[in-house]
Design a protein around this motif. Structure first.
Motif, PDB file in Angstrom:
ATOM      1  N   THR A   1       3.346  -4.863  -3.705  1.00 51.06           N
ATOM      2  CA  THR A   1       4.520  -4.769  -2.841  1.00 51.06           C
ATOM      3  C   THR A   1       4.247  -4.049  -1.529  1.00 51.06           C
ATOM      4  N   ASP A   2       3.272  -3.155  -1.527  1.00 52.22           N
ATOM      5  CA  ASP A   2       3.030  -2.459  -0.270  1.00 52.22           C
ATOM      6  C   ASP A   2       1.718  -2.854   0.374  1.00 52.22           C
TER       7      ASP A   2
ATOM      8  N   ARG B   1       5.659   3.452  -9.890  1.00 53.10           N
ATOM      9  CA  ARG B   1       5.472   2.892  -8.559  1.00 53.10           C
ATOM     10  C   ARG B   1       4.572   3.705  -7.668  1.00 53.10           C
TER      11      ARG B   1
ATOM     12  N   SER C   1      -0.249  -6.285  -9.507  1.00 54.17           N
ATOM     13  CA  SER C   1       1.159  -6.615  -9.696  1.00 54.17           C
ATOM     14  C   SER C   1       1.653  -5.751 -10.846  1.00 54.17           C
TER      15      SER C   1
END
Lengths: 792, 304
Positions: free
Chosen positions: A719-720, A60, A693
């Protein structure tokens, strides 16, 4: 020039964020997984998810630092992000421990489908280990709304924990033994679902004898579990509604001659494995604290009744919307079997033949036993004929019990036992204990033993049958393939629905997406020597299935290349017209590609073009010339629609990008690389943020390419994206297709990206070749879409 | 300085009612008449130079360039007919004839706009307008002539105070009008029934390029749900889609003299801004009353 320009205009002017996800692939899969785990929980779901995240490798932290030098410049940002991540992790730890085992079991099992079933297991083991607080936590995490109730209860139970422990461990031990027995008796090759379900069944069943033997301990346990009834009902109902069909099928598999009532009752029984066993236990014990051994037994049964009642009540009702996730999970666990069953009615009848043999044997055994019992207990056992009546009674009783609750339970319970015993041995006679159970516990013990034995046998039967069916299907499917070339297209579909792949994929279906065509990790079985499908096409199909060839442009190019080779090797039969025969021979190839992975819209367009070309070849044209024409047509198509169009798009897009712009893009896009090249050639200095992604991480190669061009590149996860959107001046993405209304179709996540861009009022530029235009008009991404593959 | 440029500048100065685009077309005609090229290609090349020279003057570049482009597009349309001409002399005849026709029809445009916006202004309306627009002025004068009673707010429109000029002209036409500060637009917006704007150019997506401040007016009107009407001739349609204001080309934003000088452009005031189509209600053009999205269609028809 015009061609390149128009699409642009469209996408700008309309500026629709009506994007739908096409390639959601593994990502979607992940979602599904999550939902499954989340299943019963509604309130605490968010916290339970991080458990999963923990299990994952820490990619991540967003930056592929080793690859991108520029990242170091970004380090403050990344640090920020890192913090965020850490926070999310920190929030999760409470759930972490409880969730981890779940994850582990899921990952260890080769069949991820079963994770739904697995989820229940760890809880069970936890109970056995006798750490009530832990179990409570777990339950809470898995059952959102219920959680508070549970925790309260747990406090009560704390004092009794030790006792529970001992009883439970005893239980589990016995269970283990039985399980091992089952395993040995049953062939290991059986689909895991069955096995799992059955073992659990066993466990549940085992409990009853155990409890009778060690009543005092049980009492305690029961006492603590008492308050949960309503809760369990709720949960049970949910799982029931979803799991019923499957169980039914299982049932019918084992004994097709059993009537509907039977099946329903069986289903009820088999549900239990699906529930967290703990809950089941909790329920079972409710009343018994103040009562004697007999009552314990009754209570046990009572609990079953309650569960049934829960099931009945809910099954008649429509499923509560909130529980969609859960039902999804449930169906996933179970739906496999029904599909099998439905799709192959023919095989079932054959299986019956097998079954009947076994049944007969079974019946004999049962009769003998019944006789013995009669001698012993006189009224204990009843004849086979009574069975049916009994069932009816039970049904009525059950319903009553449902309505009235506890008062009726005792009477209902005893009868409840009966169906259980009966259901399992399909046609065999189960001496029904009826009211006799109430009178003496000793008898009931014996009965229970017998029941257990019979159940085992029944399960074995069921497995055998299921196996037989499997084999049947396989052979059938292959036959079908051989049967006709023309049917090549339908054939794979049938196989899909029948094969194990279907099972697996069915398992994961979500009601919301149920209408979408399935994507199977298993290929349709084509015989190796089948000459319908050109080797090049076959290779390509496999590559596309495995996502080695991915991205719509790459897929179009490789498809056309493969078809070109196919045309190369094509020879017109003596009696046929080239255009007609070739068009016909093209079909199975195209169908094969589609079976491997649903066509992209661009592929459809390209194939349509090719078919048109083939059809427009005149009959008088010599073969060599015709083939030559087709090959050049394909080359021209690629050149005009992809190569030249790309450079046109690049020059247009480059004119929109100014010096100092920060461009954000999503995933890998060859056109975008060309655009960036053009911009750099124009002397502008830009930086690119590649958003990716996590699952099909195509962005990594994008970053590599861009940084090799010495463009400042950053790598982020989707996501960010909202964190960095304010620093971005333009969002540029490539579309997989443009719909008639100007909506675009892109990698799953593009819609979210567009929304984020719109929120920040950042221009959202879409690059798309005109050959990817589509004359469909879709309202949303659920109308037509492609489901992701199931392999991680 | 070439002759056609001087005539162009003279025309703009002398006839205040003439749009710079029309003047540019006339200048192009002038250069066409004086042209001594021997082939069509050479002619086209020369015309291109002429266009660039025209946009190099201190006028509104947007409308000049769009007008010139359209003019060239029109007169050189259908190459076939031109190629059939025996020699370039006859070819030039054709071009000249066409050019004159085109300019004449373009000059009719304002009348067409008046016709299409005939019922736009009603009694009792309060209209806000920004800067000075010949079309808006014509529409209002026409309405006043028809005896409609309405009030007008005119923004001062810095830096050249063209709003004041507009107010004088309106008063001369007997229309009660009030000059407000540019910064008072938000203050008066709630009292306004409609906003009327001119435009220097209409982008492909229907957004407009107009005197700086138009974007403010249109955005505020949009915020208060007031209709924004744009009076514009179709020759001002241009084939660009600005992503946003910051992506406007510099030649649109600043006069040629400013661009040529070494001044820091960051501190120079831009002359135009871009109003996105979302903030506009309708375009009143010589083609009729168009929604903003119809511009795309028209341009596609024109240039393909």
């Amino acid at each position: 020039d015009e061609d390149g320009r128009r699409p642009h205009a469209r996408s700008f002017t309309q500026h629709k964020a009506n994007i739908w996800m096409n390639k959601e692939g593994p990502k979607r899969k992940k979602n599904r997984k999550r939902s499954k785990k989340r299943t019963p929980l509604i309130g605490t779901c968010t916290s339970s998810n991080p458990g999963e995240i923990i299990g994952e490798p820490p990619q991540r932290p967003t930056l592929v630092s080793s690859e991108v030098e520029a990242l170091q410049v970004e380090s403050p940002k990344s640090a920020e992000l890192g913090n965020c991540l850490r926070q999310s992790k920190v929030t999760s730890p409470r759930k972490g421990p409880s969730q981890k085992p779940l994850c582990n079991t899921g990952s260890q099992k080769t069949e991820p489908l079963l994770s739904g079933l697995h989820v229940t297991q760890p809880k069970h083991t936890e109970i056995a280990s006798g750490d009530p607080s832990k179990t409570a936590l777990k339950v809470a995490s898995s059952n959102g709304p219920v959680s508070t109730l549970f925790t309260l209860n747990v406090e009560q139970t704390q004092q009794r924990a030790s006792k529970i422990k001992s009883s439970k461990t005893a239980n589990t031990e016995s269970m283990k033994i039985t399980q091992s027995k089952i395993r040995t008796s049953e062939s290991e090759t059986q689909p895991q679902v069955l096995l799992e379900g059955k073992t659990k069944l066993k466990q549940v069943n085992k409990k009853s004898p155990q409890k009778t033997s060690s009543s005092s301990e049980l009492n305690v346990a029961q006492g603590c579990k008492l308050p949960f009834i309503p809760v369990s009902e709720l949960l049970v109902a949910d799982t029931h509604s979803s799991s019923i069909p499957a169980v039914n099928v299982e049932n019918t598999h084992s004994k097709p001659n059993v009537k509907e009532k039977n099946t329903s009752s069986v289903t009820e029984e088999t549900h239990m494995p699906n529930l967290p066993p703990m809950q089941f236990e909790l329920n079972t014990v409710i009343m018994s604290e103040a009562k004697n051994k007999l009552d314990h037994l009754c209570n046990l049964l009572d609990s079953i009744v309650i569960e049934h009642s829960g099931k009945e009540g809910y099954s008649t009702n429509t499923v509560i919307p909130v529980l969609v996730d859960q039902t999804a999970k449930g169906t996933s666990e179970v739906a496999v079997i029904p599909s099998k069953f439905e799709s192959l009615p023919g095989t079932v009848s054959e299986c019956q033949g097998e079954k009947t043999k076994e049944d007969i044997e079974h019946e004999r055994k049962a009769r003998k036993e019944a006789k013995a019992m009669k001698k012993k207990g006189g009224d204990k056992s009843k004849s086979e004929n009574d069975k049916q009546e009994n069932f009816n009674c039970i049904k009525v009783e059950k319903k009553k019990a449902v309505q009235q609750g506890k008062p009726l339970v005792v009477s209902a319970v005893t009868e409840e036992k009966l169906p259980r015993g009966k259901q399992e041995p399909s046609g065999s006679s189960v001496p029904s204990q009826g009211t006799s159970q109430e009178s003496t516990t000793a008898k009931s013990k014996a009965d229970l033993k017998r029941e257990r034995r019979e159940k085992q046998e029944a399960q074995r039967q069921a497995k055998m049958i299921a196996k037989a069916k499997e084999v049947e299907k396989q052979t059938k499917g292959q036959e079908q393939v051989h049967l006709s070339n023309d049917k090549a297209k339908p054939a794979p579909k049938k196989k899909k629905s029948a094969g194990e792949g279907a099972k697996r994929s069915r398992d994961r279906r979500i009601p919301l997406l149920g209408h979408l065509p399935l994507h199977f990790s298993q290929l349709p079985i084509y015989p190796v020597n089948c000459d319908d499908i050109h080797p090049a096409v076959r290779t390509l199909g496999l590559k596309m299935r495995d996502r080695i060839v991915d991205g719509s442009t790459a897929r179009v190019v490789s498809t056309l290349a493969a078809l070109k080779r196919f045309i190369n090797d094509y020879r017109t039969p003596e009696s046929c017209d080239l255009s007609r025969d070739l068009a016909e021979k093209l079909l199975p190839n195209v169908a094969f590609l589609n079976a491997c992975r649903p066509h992209a819209i661009a592929m459809d367009n390209a194939i349509r073009f090719l078919k048109h070309k083939v059809n427009s070849i005149e009959a008088s044209m010599p073969e060599a010339q015709a083939k030559d024409e087709l090959r050049t047509a394909i080359d021209d198509y690629l050149q005009e629609n992809i190569n030249l169009a790309s450079s046109t798009i690049a020059s247009h897009a480059a004119s929109l990008i100014d010096d100092g712009d920060v461009i954000l893009t999503f995933g890998y896009s060859a056109v975008l690389i060309e655009v960036v090249e053009a911009v750099c050639k124009g002397g502008s200095n830009i930086s690119v943020v590649v958003v990716d992604s996590p699952h099909p991480s195509s962005g990594v190669s994008m970053v590599k390419k861009l940084s090799s061009m010495s463009v400042t590149t950053y790598y982020r996860l989707i996501t960010d994206v909202t964190h960095i959107m304010h620093k971005v001046t333009k969002v540029v993405v490539e579309a997989e297709a443009v719909m008639m209304n100007g909506a675009i179709q892109g990698i799953c996540g593009t819609a979210g990206l567009a929304l984020a861009a719109a929120t920040h009022d950042t221009p959202f530029i879409v690059l798309c070749h005109t050959y990817k235009f589509c004359n469909n008009d879709l309202t949303d991404s659920l109308v037509i879409n492609e489901l992701g593959c199931f392999r991680v | 300085m070439k002759a056609y440029i001087s005539t162009f500048l003279k025309q703009i100065e002398s006839d205040d009612d003439m749009s710079p685009a029309i003047a540019a077309m006339k200048a192009l005609m002038e250069s066409l008449r004086q042209d001594d090229s021997t082939t069509l290609q050479e002619f086209i090349e020369k015309m291109k130079d002429a266009r660039e020279a025209l946009s190099d003057t201190d006028v509104s570049v947007v409308s000049v360039s769009s007008g010139c482009e359209l003019f060239m597009r029109f007169i050189t349309l259908k190459h076939l007919e031109l190629e059939q001409a025996a020699d370039f002399a006859s070819c030039r005849e054709i071009l000249l004839r066409r050019g004159e026709d085109f300019i004449k029809s373009m000059e009719e445009n304002r009348k067409k706009i008046l016709r299409s916006s005939n019922t736009l202004i009603k009694d009792g309306m309060t209209i806000l307008t920004h800067s000075r627009s010949r079309n808006v002025l014509a529409v209002m004068t026409e309405a006043a002539k028809q005896g409609r009673q309405f009030d007008v707010f005119v923004t001062e429109s810095q830096p050249d105070c063209s709003g004041c000029r507009m107010a004088d002209e309106l008063k001369a036409a007997g229309i009660p009008c009030i000059v407000i500060l540019d910064s008072a637009v938000g203050y008066v917006m709630e009292r306004v029934t409609a906003v009327m704007l001119g435009a220097e150019g209409v982008c492909e997506n229907g957004g407009i390029l107009n005197k700086i401040g138009s974007c403010t007016v249109a955005t505020l009107a949009h915020l208060k749900n007031k209709p924004v009407y744009v009076m514009v001739e179709s020759y001002k349609f241009i084939r660009t889609i600005p992503l946003n204001n910051s992506s406007l080309p510099k030649k649109y934003l600043h006069r040629a003299s400013v661009l040529k000088s070494d001044r820091d452009l960051k501190s120079a005031h831009p002359l135009v801004d871009y109003t996105p189509p979302q903030n506009l209600t309708l375009l009143y053009t010589d083609l009729g009353v168009l929604p903003t999205s119809a511009v795309t269609e028209h341009l596609i028809k024109l240039y393909t």
